[in-house]
Motif scaffolding. Sequence first.
Motif, PDB file in Angstrom:
ATOM      1  N   LYS A 144       1.066  -1.679  -0.337  1.00  0.00           N
ATOM      2  CA  LYS A 144       0.411  -0.010  -0.329  1.00  0.00           C
ATOM      3  C   LYS A 144       1.260   0.992  -0.226  1.00  0.00           C
ATOM      4  CE  LYS A 144      -1.500   1.846   3.983  1.00  0.00           C
ATOM      5  NZ  LYS A 144      -1.097   2.957   4.178  1.00  0.00           N
ATOM      6  N   ILE A 184       2.270   2.101  -3.329  1.00  0.00           N
ATOM      7  CA  ILE A 184       1.384   2.311  -4.294  1.00  0.00           C
ATOM      8  C   ILE A 184       1.149   3.863  -4.217  1.00  0.00           C
ATOM      9  CG2 ILE A 184      -0.758   2.249  -5.009  1.00  0.00           C
ATOM     10  CD1 ILE A 184      -1.175  -0.407  -3.929  1.00  0.00           C
ATOM     11  N   PHE A 206       5.163   8.411 -12.288  1.00  0.00           N
ATOM     12  CA  PHE A 206       4.614   8.067 -14.061  1.00  0.00           C
ATOM     13  C   PHE A 206       5.400   8.543 -14.311  1.00  0.00           C
ATOM     14  CE2 PHE A 206       1.235   6.425 -11.030  1.00  0.00           C
ATOM     15  CZ  PHE A 206       0.925   4.841 -11.633  1.00  0.00           C
ATOM     16  N   LEU A 262       4.709  -2.955 -12.524  1.00  0.00           N
ATOM     17  CA  LEU A 262       4.424  -3.748 -13.728  1.00  0.00           C
ATOM     18  C   LEU A 262       2.607  -4.844 -13.604  1.00  0.00           C
ATOM     19  CD1 LEU A 262       6.880  -6.274 -14.495  1.00  0.00           C
ATOM     20  CD2 LEU A 262       6.846  -3.684 -15.149  1.00  0.00           C
ATOM     21  N   GLN A 263       2.362  -3.997 -12.832  1.00  0.00           N
ATOM     22  CA  GLN A 263       1.007  -4.440 -12.107  1.00  0.00           C
ATOM     23  C   GLN A 263      -0.411  -3.631 -12.961  1.00  0.00           C
ATOM     24  OE1 GLN A 263      -0.953  -5.548  -8.158  1.00  0.00           O
ATOM     25  NE2 GLN A 263       0.692  -6.349  -7.858  1.00  0.00           N
ATOM     26  N   VAL A 264       0.546  -2.158 -13.060  1.00  0.00           N
ATOM     27  CA  VAL A 264      -0.585  -0.954 -13.244  1.00  0.00           C
ATOM     28  C   VAL A 264      -0.678  -1.053 -14.767  1.00  0.00           C
ATOM     29  CG1 VAL A 264      -0.774   1.453 -13.638  1.00  0.00           C
ATOM     30  CG2 VAL A 264       0.204   0.653 -11.149  1.00  0.00           C
ATOM     31  N   GLU A 265      -1.887  -1.359 -15.565  1.00  0.00           N
ATOM     32  CA  GLU A 265      -2.560  -0.970 -17.138  1.00  0.00           C
ATOM     33  C   GLU A 265      -1.161   0.429 -17.770  1.00  0.00           C
ATOM     34  OE1 GLU A 265      -6.332  -0.087 -17.190  1.00  0.00           O
ATOM     35  OE2 GLU A 265      -7.174  -1.292 -18.032  1.00  0.00           O
ATOM     36  N   VAL A 323      -2.822  -6.743 -14.760  1.00  0.00           N
ATOM     37  CA  VAL A 323      -2.427  -5.607 -15.151  1.00  0.00           C
ATOM     38  C   VAL A 323      -3.833  -4.628 -13.762  1.00  0.00           C
ATOM     39  CG1 VAL A 323      -3.183  -3.930 -16.686  1.00  0.00           C
ATOM     40  CG2 VAL A 323      -1.773  -6.331 -16.717  1.00  0.00           C
ATOM     41  N   LYS A 324      -4.133  -3.702 -13.933  1.00  0.00           N
ATOM     42  CA  LYS A 324      -4.802  -3.097 -12.671  1.00  0.00           C
ATOM     43  C   LYS A 324      -4.350  -1.682 -12.979  1.00  0.00           C
ATOM     44  CE  LYS A 324      -4.248  -6.323  -8.566  1.00  0.00           C
ATOM     45  NZ  LYS A 324      -4.385  -6.685  -7.249  1.00  0.00           N
ATOM     46  N   SER A 325      -6.108  -1.314 -12.871  1.00  0.00           N
ATOM     47  CA  SER A 325      -5.723   0.836 -13.302  1.00  0.00           C
ATOM     48  C   SER A 325      -5.757   0.903 -11.999  1.00  0.00           C
ATOM     49  CB  SER A 325      -7.471   0.864 -13.521  1.00  0.00           C
ATOM     50  OG  SER A 325      -8.029   0.559 -12.814  1.00  0.00           O
ATOM     51  N   ILE A 326      -5.095   2.179 -12.172  1.00  0.00           N
ATOM     52  CA  ILE A 326      -4.787   2.506 -11.442  1.00  0.00           C
ATOM     53  C   ILE A 326      -5.383   2.999 -10.103  1.00  0.00           C
ATOM     54  CG2 ILE A 326      -4.252   4.740 -12.154  1.00  0.00           C
ATOM     55  CD1 ILE A 326      -1.639   3.429  -9.403  1.00  0.00           C
ATOM     56  N   LEU A 380      -5.653  -0.111  -7.787  1.00  0.00           N
ATOM     57  CA  LEU A 380      -4.413  -0.178  -7.292  1.00  0.00           C
ATOM     58  C   LEU A 380      -5.049   0.811  -6.201  1.00  0.00           C
ATOM     59  CD1 LEU A 380      -1.437   0.097  -9.145  1.00  0.00           C
ATOM     60  CD2 LEU A 380      -2.853  -2.066  -7.033  1.00  0.00           C
ATOM     61  N   LYS A 397      -5.427  -0.372  -1.852  1.00  0.00           N
ATOM     62  CA  LYS A 397      -5.310   0.283  -0.727  1.00  0.00           C
ATOM     63  C   LYS A 397      -6.088   0.883  -0.030  1.00  0.00           C
ATOM     64  CE  LYS A 397      -3.818   5.245  -1.134  1.00  0.00           C
ATOM     65  NZ  LYS A 397      -4.170   5.381   0.375  1.00  0.00           N
TER      66      LYS A 397
END
Lengths: 319, 319
Positions: free
Chosen positions: A204, A207, A212, A246-249, B194-197, B200, B204
Amino acid sequence: MMKIDYNEAADILKNCGNAYVLIHQSPDGDCVGAGHTIYHMFRAMGKKAKILCSDEISDRFAFIKKDYEDEDFEPDIIISADVADDKLLGSLREEYGDKVELCIDHHISNNGYAAKTLVNPDASATCEVLYEIIKILGIPVTGAMAACIYTGIATDTGCFKYENAGARCHEIAAELKRSVKINYARINRDMFDVKSIGRLKMEKSVIDIMEFYLDGKCTMICVTTDILDKMGVDAAELDGIAGLPLQVEGVEVGVTIKQRDENSYKISMRSANDVNVSDICAMLGGGGHIKAAGCLLHGTMDEVKKQIVDAVAKGLEQC
Amino acid sequence: MMKIDYNEAADILKNCGNAYVLIHQSPDGDCVGAGHTIYHMFRAMGKKAKILCSDEISDRFAFIKKDYEDEDFEPDIIISADVADDKLLGSLREEYGDKVELCIDHHISNNGYAAKTLVNPDASATCEVLYEIIKILGIPVTGAMAACIYTGIATDTGCFKYENAGARCHEIAAELKRSVKINYARINRDMFDVKSIGRLKMEKSVIDIMEFYLDGKCTMICVTTDILDKMGVDAAELDGIAGLPLQVEGVEVGVTIKQRDENSYKISMRSANDVNVSDICAMLGGGGHIKAAGCLLHGTMDEVKKQIVDAVAKGLEQC
């Protein structure tokens, strides 16, 4: 170094005496699973085996971990499993590094430190290699063996998610599920879904500090010593966060910057798809694999960030 | 309702004319994959098929989604795929609910609304059922078909993670990977990593408000309208958060409380391992499945929480 094939490795395991089985430091699901698979194979053949590791095996693997207190014996052979390089033996290297007679592995980078080496770089995991040997030897697969083999394959492939999850590992999963009834879903849950609340809170926090760049194609996490203090987490708890961005779209390159001292930073870079981060890190004096690489940079945080963004921009252009 | 077997379903698909293929509302990977598998099967047999869905298919599935602008035809047959209940047809129910001639499904709860139904509750996904039909019909599996079938199986099993990931779905994954070279790892990444910010950040926020009861065996997330405002997220974005509490080490029951109006709350309950949350929700006037159940409770938030904790405590005792 002598490379051997499956049949030769099976012969050695069949005809040798009692064994010490070395696995790599910071033990993961594959080496723990592989070590214990050999342990159970040896028991099935009426022989003894004992696993040695320079680090403690995590309680996450309690369901396959054995208690060896009754296993006090001198080994007839030293075997290593999933150890690509004798350096990875850690504190065991000094005593055993030059005494390994048989190494069973799946890393293409295996450096051949053992007298005889069976390495199949097409195998998803060392446990996949061991499954083939079990079939050659005709040893019946018990529930305990199935748990070890499945754990190794599942953890090394991210539960069949990564590119290394080939057809063969699915075939083995199918054979295990058909013939040995254990709770595979429970293993998956314990290996992939469960996190400590500390880890969840750390993710958390990460994030929160994600930055970016380059139209969202490059994400950066900058972990300064200040931030670590603020998060209240230990640097060791940050293991594995390099994959989080890398999880972020839309992200192609995820960068993690960890401060070492005032003006030096350890950079980890991960690629989501086709960008070659090994090339990008090479521009910055580092190196690694196509999808995971790193380098060491010096300067102020702002200077370091600028160097990275410029290099990633070049890498994206080349793709 | 008439239940039919694989061969009968294959016969119908072989001998029918052009088809409309209905999939369920809020389309997921399995129904999107299944609908498009049928589309490609029909093209391979020189026939037309068109997918109808009451909701828009998400861009997440862009890699299998077809553009049907050239597919203007009157159907000879209405088929449904992965639709367990005619209610799940949404806005298509009025026009087509009583006209479905063939339903292909894997839900044990299928209510038999179609004239003929092939349902295999042992199959991990409707796409698994369709793969068997493709084999019976001898249709060559193309890359497009492989992408559809793999997507359906992978998404319905959580990438081979859940209990429904039987031996057969691994065998099919192996056959596809051996015979059709597409980027399966890329599909996995797009579907699972993959997730949108926004998502995420929402996850959190949820970790921030997580409460622990019963020695950490029960986790609760209470989403009041106040909290939603503070998070700045829409209630729709909260879909799927019921599973989040189960990520925490040691948690057996995860509870999500969503406020509906001042004194009424929608409760979702998930079980990590062996606790039967269907029984717990039944004590609270609700119901559901062993691992996923729900109920509606009234009172103040504190009263509601107390009722839940008491019921979960009883459920844990019975386990």
